[in-house]
Scaffold this motif. Structure first.
Motif, PDB file in Angstrom:
ATOM      1  N   ALA A 336       0.818  -1.211   0.000  1.00  0.00           N
ATOM      2  CA  ALA A 336       0.000   0.000   0.000  1.00  0.00           C
ATOM      3  C   ALA A 336       0.849   1.258   0.000  1.00  0.00           C
ATOM      4  CB  ALA A 336      -0.924   0.002   1.226  1.00  0.00           C
ATOM      5  N   ASP A 337       2.089   1.171   0.484  1.00  0.00           N
ATOM      6  CA  ASP A 337       2.984   2.331   0.514  1.00  0.00           C
ATOM      7  C   ASP A 337       4.413   1.811   0.577  1.00  0.00           C
ATOM      8  OD1 ASP A 337       3.842   4.897   0.489  1.00  0.00           O
ATOM      9  OD2 ASP A 337       2.933   5.493   2.398  1.00  0.00           O
ATOM     10  N   ILE A 338       5.356   2.652   0.148  1.00  0.00           N
ATOM     11  CA  ILE A 338       6.756   2.236   0.097  1.00  0.00           C
ATOM     12  C   ILE A 338       7.661   3.452   0.269  1.00  0.00           C
ATOM     13  CG2 ILE A 338       6.688   2.394  -2.427  1.00  0.00           C
ATOM     14  CD1 ILE A 338       8.862   0.261  -2.533  1.00  0.00           C
ATOM     15  N   ILE A 339       8.766   3.274   0.993  1.00  0.00           N
ATOM     16  CA  ILE A 339       9.817   4.292   1.052  1.00  0.00           C
ATOM     17  C   ILE A 339      11.157   3.593   0.884  1.00  0.00           C
ATOM     18  CG2 ILE A 339       8.585   5.970   2.477  1.00  0.00           C
ATOM     19  CD1 ILE A 339      10.158   4.926   4.887  1.00  0.00           C
ATOM     20  N   GLN A 340      12.107   4.346   0.305  1.00  0.00           N
ATOM     21  CA  GLN A 340      13.448   3.795   0.077  1.00  0.00           C
ATOM     22  C   GLN A 340      14.455   4.927   0.219  1.00  0.00           C
ATOM     23  OE1 GLN A 340      14.524   2.380  -3.941  1.00  0.00           O
ATOM     24  NE2 GLN A 340      15.076   0.448  -2.976  1.00  0.00           N
ATOM     25  N   ALA A 341      15.414   4.745   1.092  1.00  0.00           N
ATOM     26  CA  ALA A 341      16.416   5.788   1.313  1.00  0.00           C
ATOM     27  C   ALA A 341      17.654   5.161   1.919  1.00  0.00           C
ATOM     28  CB  ALA A 341      15.872   6.877   2.228  1.00  0.00           C
ATOM     29  N   LYS A 342      18.826   5.715   1.585  1.00  0.00           N
ATOM     30  CA  LYS A 342      20.068   5.189   2.126  1.00  0.00           C
ATOM     31  C   LYS A 342      20.206   5.471   3.616  1.00  0.00           C
ATOM     32  CE  LYS A 342      23.323   4.509  -1.627  1.00  0.00           C
ATOM     33  NZ  LYS A 342      24.665   4.829  -2.159  1.00  0.00           N
ATOM     34  N   GLY A 343      19.900   6.690   4.017  1.00  0.00           N
ATOM     35  CA  GLY A 343      19.989   7.043   5.430  1.00  0.00           C
ATOM     36  C   GLY A 343      18.609   7.325   6.003  1.00  0.00           C
ATOM     37  N   MET A 344      17.909   6.285   6.415  1.00  0.00           N
ATOM     38  CA  MET A 344      16.567   6.474   6.967  1.00  0.00           C
ATOM     39  C   MET A 344      16.660   7.120   8.341  1.00  0.00           C
ATOM     40  SD  MET A 344      14.067   3.325   6.028  1.00  0.00           S
ATOM     41  CE  MET A 344      13.636   2.930   4.340  1.00  0.00           C
ATOM     42  N   LYS A 345      15.969   8.221   8.505  1.00  0.00           N
ATOM     43  CA  LYS A 345      15.942   8.932   9.766  1.00  0.00           C
ATOM     44  C   LYS A 345      14.659   8.614  10.530  1.00  0.00           C
ATOM     45  CE  LYS A 345      19.811  11.041   8.837  1.00  0.00           C
ATOM     46  NZ  LYS A 345      21.052  10.704   9.569  1.00  0.00           N
ATOM     47  N   LYS A 346      14.693   8.899  11.817  1.00  0.00           N
ATOM     48  CA  LYS A 346      13.542   8.628  12.671  1.00  0.00           C
ATOM     49  C   LYS A 346      12.312   9.406  12.214  1.00  0.00           C
ATOM     50  CE  LYS A 346      11.986   8.864  17.474  1.00  0.00           C
ATOM     51  NZ  LYS A 346      10.772   9.638  17.153  1.00  0.00           N
ATOM     52  N   GLN A 347      12.489  10.668  11.804  1.00  0.00           N
ATOM     53  CA  GLN A 347      11.347  11.474  11.392  1.00  0.00           C
ATOM     54  C   GLN A 347      10.657  10.879  10.166  1.00  0.00           C
ATOM     55  OE1 GLN A 347      14.358  12.523  11.996  1.00  0.00           O
ATOM     56  NE2 GLN A 347      14.203  13.910  13.759  1.00  0.00           N
ATOM     57  N   ILE A 348      11.441  10.363   9.231  1.00  0.00           N
ATOM     58  CA  ILE A 348      10.861   9.763   8.023  1.00  0.00           C
ATOM     59  C   ILE A 348      10.079   8.510   8.377  1.00  0.00           C
ATOM     60  CG2 ILE A 348      11.417   8.729   5.793  1.00  0.00           C
ATOM     61  CD1 ILE A 348      13.878  10.494   5.666  1.00  0.00           C
ATOM     62  N   ILE A 349      10.655   7.672   9.239  1.00  0.00           N
ATOM     63  CA  ILE A 349       9.978   6.426   9.628  1.00  0.00           C
ATOM     64  C   ILE A 349       8.707   6.730  10.403  1.00  0.00           C
ATOM     65  CG2 ILE A 349      10.211   4.340  11.015  1.00  0.00           C
ATOM     66  CD1 ILE A 349      13.120   4.244  10.286  1.00  0.00           C
ATOM     67  N   ASP A 350       8.757   7.698  11.326  1.00  0.00           N
ATOM     68  CA  ASP A 350       7.568   8.043  12.104  1.00  0.00           C
ATOM     69  C   ASP A 350       6.437   8.530  11.215  1.00  0.00           C
ATOM     70  OD1 ASP A 350       8.682   7.321  14.486  1.00  0.00           O
ATOM     71  OD2 ASP A 350       9.302   9.343  15.065  1.00  0.00           O
ATOM     72  N   GLU A 351       6.763   9.363  10.245  1.00  0.00           N
ATOM     73  CA  GLU A 351       5.730   9.864   9.333  1.00  0.00           C
ATOM     74  C   GLU A 351       5.147   8.732   8.502  1.00  0.00           C
ATOM     75  OE1 GLU A 351       5.210  13.258   5.815  1.00  0.00           O
ATOM     76  OE2 GLU A 351       7.151  12.942   6.801  1.00  0.00           O
ATOM     77  N   PHE A 352       6.011   7.826   8.063  1.00  0.00           N
ATOM     78  CA  PHE A 352       5.553   6.682   7.275  1.00  0.00           C
ATOM     79  C   PHE A 352       4.625   5.781   8.096  1.00  0.00           C
ATOM     80  CE2 PHE A 352       6.236   2.313   5.701  1.00  0.00           C
ATOM     81  CZ  PHE A 352       5.831   2.474   4.387  1.00  0.00           C
ATOM     82  N   MET A 353       4.988   5.537   9.342  1.00  0.00           N
ATOM     83  CA  MET A 353       4.174   4.678  10.209  1.00  0.00           C
ATOM     84  C   MET A 353       2.825   5.332  10.543  1.00  0.00           C
ATOM     85  SD  MET A 353       6.164   2.039  10.687  1.00  0.00           S
ATOM     86  CE  MET A 353       7.886   1.553  10.757  1.00  0.00           C
ATOM     87  N   SER A 354       2.856   6.615  10.924  1.00  0.00           N
ATOM     88  CA  SER A 354       1.623   7.282  11.336  1.00  0.00           C
ATOM     89  C   SER A 354       0.634   7.412  10.187  1.00  0.00           C
ATOM     90  CB  SER A 354       1.949   8.669  11.904  1.00  0.00           C
ATOM     91  OG  SER A 354       2.599   9.476  10.936  1.00  0.00           O
ATOM     92  N   ASN A 355       1.117   7.478   8.937  1.00  0.00           N
ATOM     93  CA  ASN A 355       0.219   7.560   7.780  1.00  0.00           C
ATOM     94  C   ASN A 355      -0.381   6.219   7.402  1.00  0.00           C
ATOM     95  OD1 ASN A 355       0.691  10.295   7.541  1.00  0.00           O
ATOM     96  ND2 ASN A 355       2.358  10.054   6.064  1.00  0.00           N
ATOM     97  N   ASN A 356       0.130   5.131   7.985  1.00  0.00           N
ATOM     98  CA  ASN A 356      -0.355   3.796   7.611  1.00  0.00           C
ATOM     99  C   ASN A 356      -0.703   2.962   8.833  1.00  0.00           C
ATOM    100  OD1 ASN A 356       0.228   3.588   4.499  1.00  0.00           O
ATOM    101  ND2 ASN A 356       2.078   4.492   5.377  1.00  0.00           N
ATOM    102  N   LYS A 357      -1.263   3.604   9.858  1.00  0.00           N
ATOM    103  CA  LYS A 357      -1.546   2.895  11.112  1.00  0.00           C
ATOM    104  C   LYS A 357      -2.735   1.957  11.008  1.00  0.00           C
ATOM    105  CE  LYS A 357      -1.968   6.210  14.105  1.00  0.00           C
ATOM    106  NZ  LYS A 357      -2.097   6.875  15.422  1.00  0.00           N
ATOM    107  N   PHE A 358      -3.655   2.228  10.072  1.00  0.00           N
ATOM    108  CA  PHE A 358      -4.901   1.465  10.043  1.00  0.00           C
ATOM    109  C   PHE A 358      -5.091   0.785   8.693  1.00  0.00           C
ATOM    110  CE2 PHE A 358      -5.674   5.265  12.735  1.00  0.00           C
ATOM    111  CZ  PHE A 358      -5.770   4.609  13.952  1.00  0.00           C
ATOM    112  N   LEU A 359      -5.835  -0.304   8.717  1.00  0.00           N
ATOM    113  CA  LEU A 359      -6.268  -0.949   7.485  1.00  0.00           C
ATOM    114  C   LEU A 359      -7.281  -0.056   6.774  1.00  0.00           C
ATOM    115  CD1 LEU A 359      -6.811  -4.541   8.936  1.00  0.00           C
ATOM    116  CD2 LEU A 359      -4.914  -3.824   7.468  1.00  0.00           C
ATOM    117  N   LEU A 360      -7.582  -0.395   5.527  1.00  0.00           N
ATOM    118  CA  LEU A 360      -8.596   0.379   4.792  1.00  0.00           C
ATOM    119  C   LEU A 360      -9.949   0.283   5.463  1.00  0.00           C
ATOM    120  CD1 LEU A 360      -7.572  -0.579   1.141  1.00  0.00           C
ATOM    121  CD2 LEU A 360      -7.016   1.516   2.392  1.00  0.00           C
TER     122      LEU A 360
END
Length: 770
Positions: A336-360
């Motif tokens: 449903a969503d994907i991110i790819q980065a060499k240096g993953m930071k905490k802020q990027i991961i938190d935003e990714f998680m919070s945007n996908n917390k629930f099923l459809l």
């Protein structure tokens, strides 16, 4: 002479040290004067001291006073009140001019044996680490007792905390500072909470944590404290933080188990996250993110260096040059969503998680999920609507459920959320929304819902019986379009019950986990020689072994000797042993009561039922009046009857007509009293009605848990404050304890907030005024 050729710098240093030592013996360090800080005389009564303290605490509270020195002044005011509110501490200060902190540093447990003499650390009070010269890193993370209880402990369920115990005069603390700074810089960037406790200023918090020496480092996770026992090195501290996290917080995924992992979304009711990376060990940053979002997401890790993951990488076309994170919802074939980065930071991961917390279209499995998916309306333009499918898990309706999911996947409105419930698991909710007395036999139905307040008030409209046909989809789409133009189409209103927690573990499972945690702590204490905490347990074990040997083993030898001498009475002796065993088992069990024993909390029972209550025991106190006594006691007995088998619970009631002053005094003593007594305005002109309140009092640890009656009447939206006050005051007495049973369950689970008190109110507060 050789002795006269002393190096001049060494001679000067020796003279300086000797002068400091002699000066320290003749001049005591200036101590704070609690009387001057509070601005009271030495003859001031406890009532005067308490009144002044309340005024000063409100004036200098850091949240209200923006003065740079407000926090320090607030700490001094609080410590002064702790000294003067206790008769023993006050008498000790009046007689010797010493506070508890002064005595603690001069006590023998802080002295070290050196051959044939003791030296006390307080003799070497060189100002290398005073508060004014303290390192900025420490002052930034300094913790206070109330802050630890109200902020750190709740937040530790989302992230671990690393806490250092130090003091102003700790020489050993200097040696760990470089490593500590480096670890803090790294761990804070990963999301680990950092704290520093200064024993000289926060001895109460240090004792609460069980830290009896400086320097000490400990970790706090999910409210549990674990001490660091190894050499202070960056690698060891990093491993310590990693060991604090649960072992199964991230699952390792290969080609063999990836289908099983992804297809468990329906059973767990969570989206699933996969991290692809080249390193064999799971990155600590990913583990911390998994722990923070463990209630919403399921996490897996794929090691790209293994041959067993080649097919999985090929299936999702994973780039091997950078870490890749995928999130899967109901469709396991496509992320449903994907991110790819060499240096993953905490802020990027938190935003990714919070945007996908629930099923459809998640299933409503508990009240917490319901509150987040369908929040209460706050403003007209921020309304949130829920489209609920009330269905069952039978195979007959699986196609209709799948069509509802397909319809929800096409939703583009931010104000509309889709969810479903199983009628047999959430029957009280379905009975109200379907206007049915037995929803378990009803066909699936779609309802549009809007929540109006936290007490359960909601507006709703049944849309259609649902079987997934095109007509059903068209009718639902038309209703959503009408709702966007005219919210008044939600014509029905109701008080929704609290949802059942479908994932709540059984009592036996919770007991097993609690026992495992306790045994782990005991083993850890034994391995690291924490004898101060282990002495009570060791004393209990040796006492039990001594009684067992004296009463059972010796008796068994005596009976065995008789059997050897007289074989003809063997059968008779065996029968006698069996009978005696049955009698012992019968009388060892406490008789089950068919009633609830409730005693009144008076000046006679005050000491035994509260002040000297045994460790681990809790007194559940119902607050009532003469007018409400019969009704509330009857309701109280029904709500707590199922908990009467617990030997550590005692039940009492407090009569406000006799002891109202004690109740208000107790809540004033409690930490965060402003949050407890929210009904009283700043001027104090409005008196709170404590009728129906229930207190869980732990006399040994000096804290209380509070149950406040929840208003379950009609909605108060649109009414003036005077009307609201009038309706609330007319709350029917027999409904005040409706949710006490749920509160008792949370009390037994240990999830209720605790309000600590410096001391229990004096006996004069429990004696009725003449």
């Amino acid at each position: 002479m050789a002795g006269s050729n002393m190096n001049p710098p060494l001679a000067v240093m020796a003279v300086v040290v000797l002068s400091v030592l002699l000066a320290g013996t003749s001049h005591a360090a200036p101590e704070m004067d609690p009387y001057k800080i509070l601005g009271v005389t030495r003859s001031a009564s406890q009532a005067e001291i308490k009144k002044v303290y309340k005024r000063l605490a409100k004036e200098w509270h850091p949240d209200k006073n923006k003065d740079p020195g407000a926090e320090d002044m607030f700490i001094k005011i609080t410590k002064s009140y702790e000294i003067l509110s206790s008769e023993d501490r006050r008498a000790n200060y009046d007689r010797y001019g010493q506070t508890d902190d002064t005595q603690a540093y001069s006590s023998s447990r802080y002295r070290h044996r050196q051959d044939n003499f003791y030296f006390d650390e307080s003799f070497f009070n060189f100002p290398f680490n005073t508060k004014n010269h303290r390192d900025f890193t420490d002052s930034k993370y300094t913790l206070h007792f109330s802050q630890y209880v109200s902020e750190v402990v709740p937040d530790s369920y989302r992230r671990p905390y690393l806490i250092k115990i130090t003091s102003d005069w700790c020489f050993s603390c200097i040696h760990i500072e470089p490593v500590w700074k480096e670890v803090v810089q790294e761990m804070e960037g990963l999301g680990v909470g950092i704290g520093v406790v200064d024993v000289g200023y926060e001895r109460r918090l240090a004792n609460h944590l069980g830290a009896h020496r400086t320097p000490s480092i400990l970790g706090v996770i999910s409210g549990k404290v674990t001490f660091f026992h190894y050499a202070v090195a960056k690698e060891h501290l990093r491993q310590f933080v990693e060991d604090l996290l649960p072992q199964r917080v991230v699952e390792r995924i290969t080609d063999k188990n990836e289908q099983q992992f992804l297809n468990s979304w329906h059973e767990l009711n969570k989206p699933h996250v996969l991290l692809f990376d080249q390193v064999p060990a799971v990155p600590l940053l990913f583990k911390l993110a998994a722990f923070a979002y463990k209630d919403y997401l399921q996490f897996g890790y794929v090691d790209q260096g293994l041959a067993e993951t080649a097919e999985l990488q090929k299936r999702f076309n994973i780039n091997t040059y950078a870490p890749t994170m995928l999130v899967f919802k109901e469709n396991t074939d496509k992320p449903a969503d994907i991110i790819q980065a060499k240096g993953m930071k905490k802020q990027i991961i938190d935003e990714f998680m919070s945007n996908n917390k629930f099923l459809l279209a998640p299933r409503l499995v508990n009240q917490k999920l319901f509150d987040e998916l369908c929040p209460v309306k706050q403003f007209h333009r921020r309304r949130k609507y829920c489209v609920l499918l009330l269905t069952t898990d039978e195979e007959t309706y699986s196609s209709g459920n799948q069509e509802f999911l397909s319809f929800a996947s096409t939703n583009t409105r931010d104000v509309v959320r889709f969810a479903y419930v199983y009628q047999r698991l959430q029957q009280p909710l379905c009975d109200i929304l379907m206007h049915s007395e037995d929803s378990s036999q009803s066909t699936p139905q779609v309802v549009i819902l809007e929540r109006r307040n936290t007490a359960g008030k909601a507006l709703f409209k049944p849309v259609t019986a649902w079987n997934g046909s095109e007509e059903d989809k068209l009718r639902l789409l038309e209703e959503l379009e009408r709702l966007q133009k005219d919210p008044s189409i939600l014509i029905h209103d109701a008080m929704l019950p609290e949802l059942n927690n479908e994932f709540a573990s059984m009592f036996v499972v919770r007991w097993i986990y609690a026992s495992y945690d306790y045994l782990s702590e005991v083993i850890d204490d034994i391995l690291h020689n924490n004898w101060r905490e282990m002495m009570p347990l060791l004393s209990l074990i040796f006492s039990a072994l001594f009684i067992l040997f004296g009463t059972v083993v010796i008796q068994a030898f005596r009976e065995a000797r008789i059997l050897l001498k007289q074989p003809w009475i063997k059968l008779k002796t065996y029968a006698f042993f069996f009978l005696k065993l049955c009698v012992a088992i019968h009388f060892s069990r406490p008789p089950k009561k068919n009633f609830v024993e409730v005693t009144e909390l008076t000046d006679i029972t005050y000491i035994s039922n509260l002040v000297k209550l045994r460790p681990g025991h809790i007194n559940i106190v119902l607050v009532l009046t003469d007018a409400s006594k019969n009704i509330l006691l009857s309701k109280f007995a029904k709500e707590v009857y199922s908990f009467t088998g617990t030997q550590t619970l005692h039940f009492s009631f407090l009569n406000l007509d006799k002891h109202g002053e004690w109740m208000s005094t107790l809540l004033e003593y409690a930490q965060d009293a402003a949050q407890i007594d929210a009904d009283e305005d700043d001027s104090g002109s409005r008196k709170t009605d404590y009728t129906g309140f229930v207190l869980a009092l732990n006399g040994h640890k000096k804290y209380l848990c509070l149950f406040k009656p929840v208003y379950t009447g009609e909605d108060l939206d649109g009414k003036s404050s005077e009307d609201e006050a009038g309706i609330t005051s007319t709350l029917q007495i027999h409904h005040k304890l409706d949710r006490l049973g749920l509160w008792m369950e949370r009390l037994m689970e240990g999830t209720l907030p605790r309000y600590y008190v410096p001391a229990w109110p004096g006996l004069d507060k429990i004696t009725p005024s003449k």
